[in-house]
Design a protein around this motif. Structure first.
Motif, PDB file in Angstrom:
ATOM      1  N   LYS A  42       0.810  -1.194   0.024  1.00  0.00           N
ATOM      2  CA  LYS A  42      -0.139   0.063  -0.129  1.00  0.00           C
ATOM      3  C   LYS A  42       0.987   1.268   0.000  1.00  0.00           C
TER       4      LYS A  42
ATOM      5  N   VAL B 120       1.642   4.750   1.243  1.00  0.00           N
ATOM      6  CA  VAL B 120       1.344   5.263   2.736  1.00  0.00           C
ATOM      7  C   VAL B 120       1.235   6.749   2.476  1.00  0.00           C
ATOM      8  N   ARG B 121       2.286   7.645   1.988  1.00  0.00           N
ATOM      9  CA  ARG B 121       1.920   9.086   1.855  1.00  0.00           C
ATOM     10  C   ARG B 121       3.224   9.446   1.188  1.00  0.00           C
ATOM     11  N   GLU B 122       3.133  10.485   0.151  1.00  0.00           N
ATOM     12  CA  GLU B 122       4.372  11.040  -0.298  1.00  0.00           C
ATOM     13  C   GLU B 122       5.271  10.070  -1.133  1.00  0.00           C
TER      14      GLU B 122
END
Length: 121
Positions: free
Chosen positions: A68, A70-72
């Motif tokens: 997955k 997560v961010r950035e």
């Protein structure tokens, strides 16, 4: 009504209010009781206080399926069970600690060797 009757009524009201005040003073909210039970279980290291381990994927294909973002741009992939490395610490007769893989007992490979000093000997 007689004055005696009024005294009995006032005494009954005082007794009821006193009992009510005592029960509210000693009563604890349920969330406090639950938190206290959790704290005691944690102090005793009971299994009920420990978080369950996340399920490890069995192989690389299952790990990639659980990937997955997560961010950035950071991608999170769980480490499959077949890629886990378990280490073991052993102490030899000279008092040196050897840390190495559990699977590689037959090999002489260790990550680090430290001489342990025992303070009471």
């Amino acid at each position: 009504m007689s004055p005696n009757h009024y005294k009995r009524v006032w005494v009954a009201i005082a007794a009821i209010s006193g009992i009510g005040a005592m029960t509210t003073a000693f009563a604890q909210p349920p969330e406090f009781v639950k938190a206290e039970l959790q704290r005691k279980a944690f102090v005793r290291a009971q299994a009920s206080s420990k978080a369950s381990r996340p399920a490890q994927p069995a192989n690389e294909a299952e790990a990639v399926a659980q990937k997955k973002m997560v961010r950035e741009g950071i991608i999170e992939i769980p480490l499959p069970e077949d890629r886990m490395l378990y280490t073991q610490r052993t102490v030899d007769a000279q008092g040196k600690a050897h840390v190495g893989h559990v699977e590689s007992k037959s090999s002489a490979h260790t990550h680090s060797t430290h001489a342990e000093e025992k303070p009471n000997e």
